[in-house]
Scaffold this motif. Structure first.
Motif, PDB file in Angstrom:
ATOM      1  N   ASP A   1      12.053  39.505   2.606  1.00 39.75           N
ATOM      2  CA  ASP A   1      12.324  39.232   4.028  1.00 39.75           C
ATOM      3  C   ASP A   1      11.250  39.840   4.930  1.00 39.75           C
ATOM      4  O   ASP A   1      10.904  39.289   5.973  1.00 39.75           O
ATOM      5  CB  ASP A   1      13.724  39.720   4.437  1.00 39.75           C
TER       6      ASP A   1
ATOM      7  N   ASP B   1      12.629  44.250  12.773  1.00 42.85           N
ATOM      8  CA  ASP B   1      13.781  43.461  12.321  1.00 42.85           C
ATOM      9  C   ASP B   1      15.012  44.366  12.271  1.00 42.85           C
ATOM     10  O   ASP B   1      15.131  45.247  11.420  1.00 42.85           O
ATOM     11  CB  ASP B   1      13.466  42.875  10.932  1.00 42.85           C
TER      12      ASP B   1
ATOM     13  N   GLY C   1      18.262  44.486  11.295  1.00 46.03           N
ATOM     14  CA  GLY C   1      19.351  43.972  10.456  1.00 46.03           C
ATOM     15  C   GLY C   1      20.180  45.127   9.937  1.00 46.03           C
ATOM     16  O   GLY C   1      20.441  46.090  10.664  1.00 46.03           O
TER      17      GLY C   1
ATOM     18  N   ALA D   1      19.224  47.287   7.754  1.00 45.76           N
ATOM     19  CA  ALA D   1      18.243  48.351   8.007  1.00 45.76           C
ATOM     20  C   ALA D   1      17.347  47.878   9.156  1.00 45.76           C
ATOM     21  O   ALA D   1      17.290  46.679   9.432  1.00 45.76           O
ATOM     22  CB  ALA D   1      17.404  48.585   6.758  1.00 45.76           C
TER      23      ALA D   1
ATOM     24  N   THR E   1      13.562  47.417   9.994  1.00 50.35           N
ATOM     25  CA  THR E   1      12.247  47.465   9.374  1.00 50.35           C
ATOM     26  C   THR E   1      11.201  47.199  10.445  1.00 50.35           C
ATOM     27  O   THR E   1      11.429  46.403  11.365  1.00 50.35           O
ATOM     28  CB  THR E   1      12.122  46.421   8.245  1.00 50.35           C
TER      29      THR E   1
END
Ligand SMILES: Nc1ncnc2c1ncn2[C@@H]1O[C@H](COP(=O)(O)OP(=O)(O)O)[C@@H](O)[C@H]1O
Ligand SMILES: CC(C)(COP(=O)(O)O)[C@@H](O)C(=O)NCCC(=O)O
Ligand SMILES: [K+]
Length: 275
Positions: free
Chosen positions: A126, A146, A148, A150, A152
Motif C-alpha cells: 500500500d 496515509d 489508516g 497506522a 505512514t
C-alpha cells in the motif's frame, strides 16, 4: 462517485484504449473497492473488516451486493493491494469462486514504475501504491501521509521511493490510552480542536492527541524539506479528513486505489508491446 484524472503525463493522453479494472485495497481496518473505466473511478465502496469477516468466516453478502448493484461482471481484470494476509486468502477465494481473474500485486511487480530504496521484501504494498497514485496527480516529488490503521509517511523523489515512517494510527492511540488509563473518558478526535491549554479532561485528551499528530507530521515534513528539497505533501486514508482543515496539504481520498489503476495500465501496456 466519479473522479477524473486531473493531471496526465503525455503517455496518459495518448492512451485512448478503453480500459476497465476492478481494484481492491485491503488494509488492516477496511476493504476499499473501486471500478475504473477510461481513467475514471466510476464506483467506490468501503467495508469495515468486521462487516465482511464475521466469527472468523468471510461473509460475502456485502461484496456480492456491491458487485451486483454496480453491474460489475467477472470479465473485468482484478488487482489487489493487500497488507492483510488472513483476509487476502478469503478475498481471493471469493473472487476465484465467481470466476474473476485476480492478481495480488507484489512490491517486485512495481519496479518498472517506481524506483525503490527500501527493503523490498518487507515493504507494505500500500505504501508503494499510494506513492504511485500520488505521482499521477502531483508529479514525481510527493510525500504521502496515509492515515489508516497506522499512519505512514512516505517520500518519493524523482520517481524513486525513498522510504518513510510508520506511526500509530488514530484509533490505535485512542484505544491504547483507554487500555492504560481506563478511568479517563474515551478520546474522540472528531470534535473541534483548539490549540490552547485545555481546562477539562475531555478537551485535554482530545486536543493533546490531535495536536501531537498535527505538529508531529508538520515537523517531519519540514525537516524532510530541509534534507530533500521540494516535494508535494498529500493526505490520504480513512482518518485524514479529520485533519484536513488543520493541515495545509491537499486531501486525496483513494490514492492506493489510483496506484492500483496505474499498475493495471502499466501491465496493459506491457501486454500490448508483447502482442
Ligand atoms: N466513516 C468513518 N468515520 C470515522 N472514522 C473512519 C471512517 N472511515 C474510516 N475511519 C477511520 O479510518 C481508519 C481506517 O482507515 P483506512 O484508510 O481504511 O485504513 P486501512 O487502510 O488501514 O484499513 C480507521 O482507524 C477509522 O477510525
Ligand atoms: C505499515 C502498515 C501496517 C500500514 O497498514 P495500514 O495502516 O494501511 O493498514 C503496512 O503498510 C504494512 O504492514 N507494512 C509492512 C512493513 C513496512 O512497510 O515496512
Ligand atoms: K496507512
Amino acid at each position: 462517485m466519479k473522479i477524473g484524472i486531473k493531471r496526465f503525463n503525455d503517455e496518459y493522453i495518448s492512451n485512448e484504449k478503453k480500459f476497465s479494472v476492478l481494484a481492491f485495497d485491503l488494509g488492516n481496518s477496511r476493504l476499499k473497492c473501486s471500478y475504473f473505466e477510461d481513467s475514471c473511478m466510476k464506483h467506490y465502496g468501503a467495508f469495515r473488516l468486521e462487516e465482511i469477516f464475521v466469527n472468523s468466516k468471510f461473509d460475502s453478502n456485502l461484496l456480492d451486493k456491491w458487485l451486483k448493484e454496480n453491474k460489475i461482471d467477472n470479465k473485468v481484470k482484478c488487482f489487489i493491494s493487500s497488507v492483510n494476509l488472513t483476509i487476502e486468502k478469503h478475498l481471493l477465494s471469493f473472487l476465484n469462486e465467481r470466476l474473476f481473474s485476480a492478481k495480488v500485486i507484489e512490491p517486485r511487480d512495481l519496479v518498472g514504475i517506481i524506483g525503490i530504496e527500501y527493503d523490498i521484501d518487507m515493504i507494505g504494498i500500500d505504501r508503494l501504491l499510494h506513492s504511485i497514485g500520488a505521482s499521477l496527480f502531483y508529479g514525481e516529488g510527493v510525500c504521502v501521509v496515509d492515515m489508516g490503521t497506522a499512519i505512514t509517511v512516505d517520500l518519493t523523489k524523482e520517481n524513486v521511493y525513498k522510504g518513510g515512517f510508520i506511526m500509530p494510527g488514530i484509533d490505535m492511540i485512542c484505544k491504547s490510552i483507554n487500555l492504560f488509563l481506563p478511568h479517563l473518558p474515551m478520546a474522540d478526535i472528531t470534535i473541534n480542536h483548539t490549540n490552547v491549554p485545555s481546562r477539562n479532561t475531555n478537551d485535554a485528551l482530545n486536543n493533546g492527541i490531535f495536536y501531537s499528530i498535527v505538529f508531529g507530521l508538520e515537523g517531519i515534513i519540514r525537516s524532510w524539506h530541509e534534507k530533500f528539497g521540494d516535494f508535494t505533501t498529500v493526505l490520504t486514508g480513512g482518518s485524514a479528513r479529520f485533519f484536513e482543515s488543520e493541515l495545509s496539504w491537499p486531501y486525496f481520498p483513494h490514492l492506493t486505489l489510483w496506484g492500483i489503476y496505474r499498475y493495471a495500465e502499466y501491465k496493459e501496456s506491457l501486454n500490448e508491446k508483447s502482442s
